[in-house]
Scaffold this motif. Sequence first.
Motif, PDB file in Angstrom:
ATOM      1  N   MET A 131       0.837  -1.188   0.000  1.00 10.29           N
ATOM      2  CA  MET A 131       0.000   0.000   0.000  1.00 10.29           C
ATOM      3  C   MET A 131       0.868   1.232   0.000  1.00 10.29           C
ATOM      4  SD  MET A 131      -1.350   0.001   3.947  1.00 10.29           S
ATOM      5  CE  MET A 131      -1.501   1.776   4.062  1.00 10.29           C
ATOM      6  N   PRO A 132       0.332   2.393  -0.390  1.00 11.67           N
ATOM      7  CA  PRO A 132       1.131   3.606  -0.400  1.00 11.67           C
ATOM      8  C   PRO A 132       1.682   3.918   0.988  1.00 11.67           C
ATOM      9  CG  PRO A 132      -0.945   3.933  -1.548  1.00 11.67           C
ATOM     10  CD  PRO A 132      -1.034   2.608  -0.866  1.00 11.67           C
ATOM     11  N   HIS A 133       2.825   4.610   1.007  1.00 14.68           N
ATOM     12  CA  HIS A 133       3.449   4.926   2.288  1.00 14.68           C
ATOM     13  C   HIS A 133       2.704   6.073   2.947  1.00 14.68           C
ATOM     14  CE1 HIS A 133       6.463   5.431   5.332  1.00 14.68           C
ATOM     15  NE2 HIS A 133       6.643   6.682   4.983  1.00 14.68           N
ATOM     16  N   ARG A 134       2.054   5.786   4.050  1.00 11.62           N
ATOM     17  CA  ARG A 134       1.350   6.810   4.814  1.00 11.62           C
ATOM     18  C   ARG A 134       1.792   6.655   6.265  1.00 11.62           C
ATOM     19  NH1 ARG A 134      -2.516   8.803   1.435  1.00 11.62           N
ATOM     20  NH2 ARG A 134      -3.229   7.452  -0.222  1.00 11.62           N
ATOM     21  N   THR A 135       2.233   7.742   6.867  1.00  8.17           N
ATOM     22  CA  THR A 135       2.910   7.641   8.153  1.00  8.17           C
ATOM     23  C   THR A 135       1.976   7.753   9.343  1.00  8.17           C
ATOM     24  OG1 THR A 135       3.367  10.008   8.101  1.00  8.17           O
ATOM     25  CG2 THR A 135       5.050   8.547   7.210  1.00  8.17           C
ATOM     26  N   GLN A 136       0.729   8.176   9.153  1.00 10.86           N
ATOM     27  CA  GLN A 136      -0.116   8.448  10.300  1.00 10.86           C
ATOM     28  C   GLN A 136      -1.454   7.707  10.252  1.00 10.86           C
ATOM     29  OE1 GLN A 136      -0.142  12.811  10.167  1.00 10.86           O
ATOM     30  NE2 GLN A 136       1.295  12.813  11.870  1.00 10.86           N
ATOM     31  N   LEU A 137      -1.475   6.545   9.631  1.00  9.56           N
ATOM     32  CA  LEU A 137      -2.686   5.750   9.661  1.00  9.56           C
ATOM     33  C   LEU A 137      -2.973   5.286  11.076  1.00  9.56           C
ATOM     34  CD1 LEU A 137      -2.375   3.463   6.516  1.00  9.56           C
ATOM     35  CD2 LEU A 137      -3.956   5.348   6.834  1.00  9.56           C
ATOM     36  N   PRO A 138      -4.251   5.101  11.434  1.00  5.78           N
ATOM     37  CA  PRO A 138      -4.561   4.533  12.735  1.00  5.78           C
ATOM     38  C   PRO A 138      -3.867   3.188  12.908  1.00  5.78           C
ATOM     39  CG  PRO A 138      -6.535   5.346  11.684  1.00  5.78           C
ATOM     40  CD  PRO A 138      -5.453   5.428  10.669  1.00  5.78           C
ATOM     41  N   PRO A 139      -3.462   2.831  14.125  1.00  4.57           N
ATOM     42  CA  PRO A 139      -2.675   1.615  14.324  1.00  4.57           C
ATOM     43  C   PRO A 139      -3.372   0.342  13.887  1.00  4.57           C
ATOM     44  CG  PRO A 139      -3.407   2.540  16.426  1.00  4.57           C
ATOM     45  CD  PRO A 139      -3.677   3.562  15.378  1.00  4.57           C
ATOM     46  N   ASP A 140      -4.720   0.323  13.832  1.00  5.48           N
ATOM     47  CA  ASP A 140      -5.414  -0.896  13.428  1.00  5.48           C
ATOM     48  C   ASP A 140      -5.738  -0.910  11.938  1.00  5.48           C
ATOM     49  OD1 ASP A 140      -7.216   1.155  13.608  1.00  5.48           O
ATOM     50  OD2 ASP A 140      -8.834  -0.030  14.493  1.00  5.48           O
ATOM     51  N   ALA A 141      -5.243   0.073  11.169  1.00  5.86           N
ATOM     52  CA  ALA A 141      -5.580   0.146   9.756  1.00  5.86           C
ATOM     53  C   ALA A 141      -4.930  -0.977   8.960  1.00  5.86           C
ATOM     54  CB  ALA A 141      -5.158   1.499   9.188  1.00  5.86           C
ATOM     55  N   SER A 142      -3.724  -1.334   9.302  1.00  5.37           N
ATOM     56  CA  SER A 142      -3.017  -2.400   8.591  1.00  5.37           C
ATOM     57  C   SER A 142      -2.158  -3.141   9.605  1.00  5.37           C
ATOM     58  CB  SER A 142      -2.180  -1.822   7.457  1.00  5.37           C
ATOM     59  OG  SER A 142      -1.564  -2.831   6.707  1.00  5.37           O
ATOM     60  N   ALA A 153     -18.358   3.275  11.052  1.00  7.54           N
ATOM     61  CA  ALA A 153     -18.355   4.735  11.090  1.00  7.54           C
ATOM     62  C   ALA A 153     -17.145   5.256  11.864  1.00  7.54           C
ATOM     63  CB  ALA A 153     -19.653   5.245  11.703  1.00  7.54           C
ATOM     64  N   GLU A 154     -16.840   4.607  12.980  1.00  6.53           N
ATOM     65  CA  GLU A 154     -15.707   5.036  13.804  1.00  6.53           C
ATOM     66  C   GLU A 154     -14.382   4.823  13.077  1.00  6.53           C
ATOM     67  OE1 GLU A 154     -16.181   2.799  17.359  1.00  6.53           O
ATOM     68  OE2 GLU A 154     -17.986   3.885  18.007  1.00  6.53           O
ATOM     69  N   PHE A 155     -14.248   3.663  12.417  1.00 13.94           N
ATOM     70  CA  PHE A 155     -12.999   3.376  11.707  1.00 13.94           C
ATOM     71  C   PHE A 155     -12.828   4.322  10.520  1.00 13.94           C
ATOM     72  CE2 PHE A 155     -10.498   0.210   8.956  1.00 13.94           C
ATOM     73  CZ  PHE A 155      -9.286   0.655   9.464  1.00 13.94           C
ATOM     74  N   ASP A 156     -13.906   4.542   9.781  1.00 10.08           N
ATOM     75  CA  ASP A 156     -13.856   5.465   8.648  1.00 10.08           C
ATOM     76  C   ASP A 156     -13.458   6.857   9.121  1.00 10.08           C
ATOM     77  OD1 ASP A 156     -14.242   6.389   5.976  1.00 10.08           O
ATOM     78  OD2 ASP A 156     -16.244   7.093   6.529  1.00 10.08           O
ATOM     79  N   ALA A 157     -14.039   7.306  10.228  1.00 14.20           N
ATOM     80  CA  ALA A 157     -13.704   8.632  10.760  1.00 14.20           C
ATOM     81  C   ALA A 157     -12.233   8.709  11.163  1.00 14.20           C
ATOM     82  CB  ALA A 157     -14.611   8.959  11.940  1.00 14.20           C
ATOM     83  N   SER A 158     -11.706   7.621  11.740  1.00 17.36           N
ATOM     84  CA  SER A 158     -10.302   7.623  12.155  1.00 17.36           C
ATOM     85  C   SER A 158      -9.376   7.665  10.945  1.00 17.36           C
ATOM     86  CB  SER A 158      -9.995   6.399  13.026  1.00 17.36           C
ATOM     87  OG  SER A 158      -9.997   5.191  12.270  1.00 17.36           O
ATOM     88  N   LEU A 159      -9.760   6.990   9.871  1.00 22.70           N
ATOM     89  CA  LEU A 159      -8.959   7.045   8.650  1.00 22.70           C
ATOM     90  C   LEU A 159      -8.947   8.459   8.071  1.00 22.70           C
ATOM     91  CD1 LEU A 159     -10.121   3.751   6.882  1.00 22.70           C
ATOM     92  CD2 LEU A 159      -7.897   4.169   7.950  1.00 22.70           C
ATOM     93  N   ARG A 160     -10.114   9.075   7.993  1.00 17.79           N
ATOM     94  CA  ARG A 160     -10.212  10.424   7.417  1.00 17.79           C
ATOM     95  C   ARG A 160      -9.496  11.450   8.292  1.00 17.79           C
ATOM     96  NH1 ARG A 160     -13.872  10.162   3.183  1.00 17.79           N
ATOM     97  NH2 ARG A 160     -15.123   8.244   3.186  1.00 17.79           N
ATOM     98  N   ALA A 161      -9.478  11.210   9.601  1.00 19.15           N
ATOM     99  CA  ALA A 161      -8.746  12.111  10.491  1.00 19.15           C
ATOM    100  C   ALA A 161      -7.239  12.012  10.254  1.00 19.15           C
ATOM    101  CB  ALA A 161      -9.083  11.795  11.941  1.00 19.15           C
ATOM    102  N   GLY A 187     -10.313   6.782   3.223  1.00 16.73           N
ATOM    103  CA  GLY A 187     -11.545   6.440   3.913  1.00 16.73           C
ATOM    104  C   GLY A 187     -12.397   5.518   3.063  1.00 16.73           C
ATOM    105  N   TYR A 188     -13.496   5.061   3.637  1.00 24.29           N
ATOM    106  CA  TYR A 188     -14.391   4.136   2.949  1.00 24.29           C
ATOM    107  C   TYR A 188     -14.910   4.756   1.658  1.00 24.29           C
ATOM    108  CZ  TYR A 188     -14.906   1.009   7.043  1.00 24.29           C
ATOM    109  OH  TYR A 188     -14.698   0.127   8.061  1.00 24.29           O
ATOM    110  N   LYS A 189     -14.979   3.923   0.620  1.00 18.53           N
ATOM    111  CA  LYS A 189     -15.560   4.332  -0.655  1.00 18.53           C
ATOM    112  C   LYS A 189     -16.975   3.763  -0.760  1.00 18.53           C
ATOM    113  CE  LYS A 189     -11.355   5.756  -1.754  1.00 18.53           C
ATOM    114  NZ  LYS A 189     -10.653   5.339  -0.524  1.00 18.53           N
ATOM    115  N   ASP A 190     -17.840   4.481  -1.449  1.00 19.73           N
ATOM    116  CA  ASP A 190     -19.207   4.001  -1.640  1.00 19.73           C
ATOM    117  C   ASP A 190     -19.229   2.879  -2.682  1.00 19.73           C
ATOM    118  OD1 ASP A 190     -22.202   4.716  -1.072  1.00 19.73           O
ATOM    119  OD2 ASP A 190     -22.044   4.394  -3.232  1.00 19.73           O
ATOM    120  N   VAL A 191     -19.977   1.827  -2.407  1.00 21.00           N
ATOM    121  CA  VAL A 191     -19.984   0.669  -3.297  1.00 21.00           C
ATOM    122  C   VAL A 191     -20.470   1.047  -4.697  1.00 21.00           C
ATOM    123  CG1 VAL A 191     -22.275  -0.096  -2.512  1.00 21.00           C
ATOM    124  CG2 VAL A 191     -20.708  -1.734  -3.561  1.00 21.00           C
ATOM    125  N   ASP A 192     -21.465   1.928  -4.787  1.00 21.39           N
ATOM    126  CA  ASP A 192     -21.959   2.330  -6.108  1.00 21.39           C
ATOM    127  C   ASP A 192     -20.900   3.132  -6.865  1.00 21.39           C
ATOM    128  OD1 ASP A 192     -24.423   1.086  -5.760  1.00 21.39           O
ATOM    129  OD2 ASP A 192     -25.324   2.859  -4.840  1.00 21.39           O
TER     130      ASP A 192
END
Length: 216
Positions: free
Chosen positions: A1-12, A165-173, A179-184
């Motif tokens: 995955m792309p290098h991102r330094t501040q993802l929430p600890p449970d993201a990956s 909702a909580e995980f998506d919010a933590s990713l966007r923060a 963050g989550y993408k819409d299925v459609d």
Amino acid sequence: MPHRTQLPPDASNATPDTGARLSAPAAVRNAAVIAEMLAVHGPHEGRALELASGTGQHVVAFAAHLPHIEWQPSDIDPDRRASIDAWADASNILPAIDLDATASGWGARHKGQDMIVLVNLMHLISEREAHILLHEVSDALRHGGLFALYGPFLREGRPVSDTDAEFDASLRASDPEIGYKDVDSIMRWMRDAGLHPTTPLPMPANNLMILAHQPL
């Protein structure tokens, strides 16, 4: 995955196992059910590329369920690639390669795939990167080939549970572009890339499997 330094600890999340092996709780939970779905809907022979293979626990399950597929795992993280190779004990799993699924150009280098699998990455990348990824997938698949996309998605623009909702919010923060993408939206982007998606399949823990074919 792309290098991102501040993802929430449970993201990956992955922790040391034995030797070079890493273990991810999500992979332990979902590897078998994803593999079973691929065995039902995927080709039973040919070549398959897994993008962002992570620890390698997924591809081991996939190779066991589809033993006549030659599996090519990939990841951009050298520690993850070492873990993949340490887990891989089947003759139909090739050594992991360095491949950034969000970079342009890899589709042309890996043409002719019968199947491409991506697990739990779409919510960790931006919309721009998602478009690039889908166009590269379309370029790499043979005519009639299958793309299997697994993960959490919004439905009608909304998370389906408080946990999502909580995980998506933590990713966007951590990064407003992910963050989550819409299925459609995902299915529309697939069609824009030249793929033909089918009705998403429900999976455990509110996740979905979205299957899309490269037209014949």
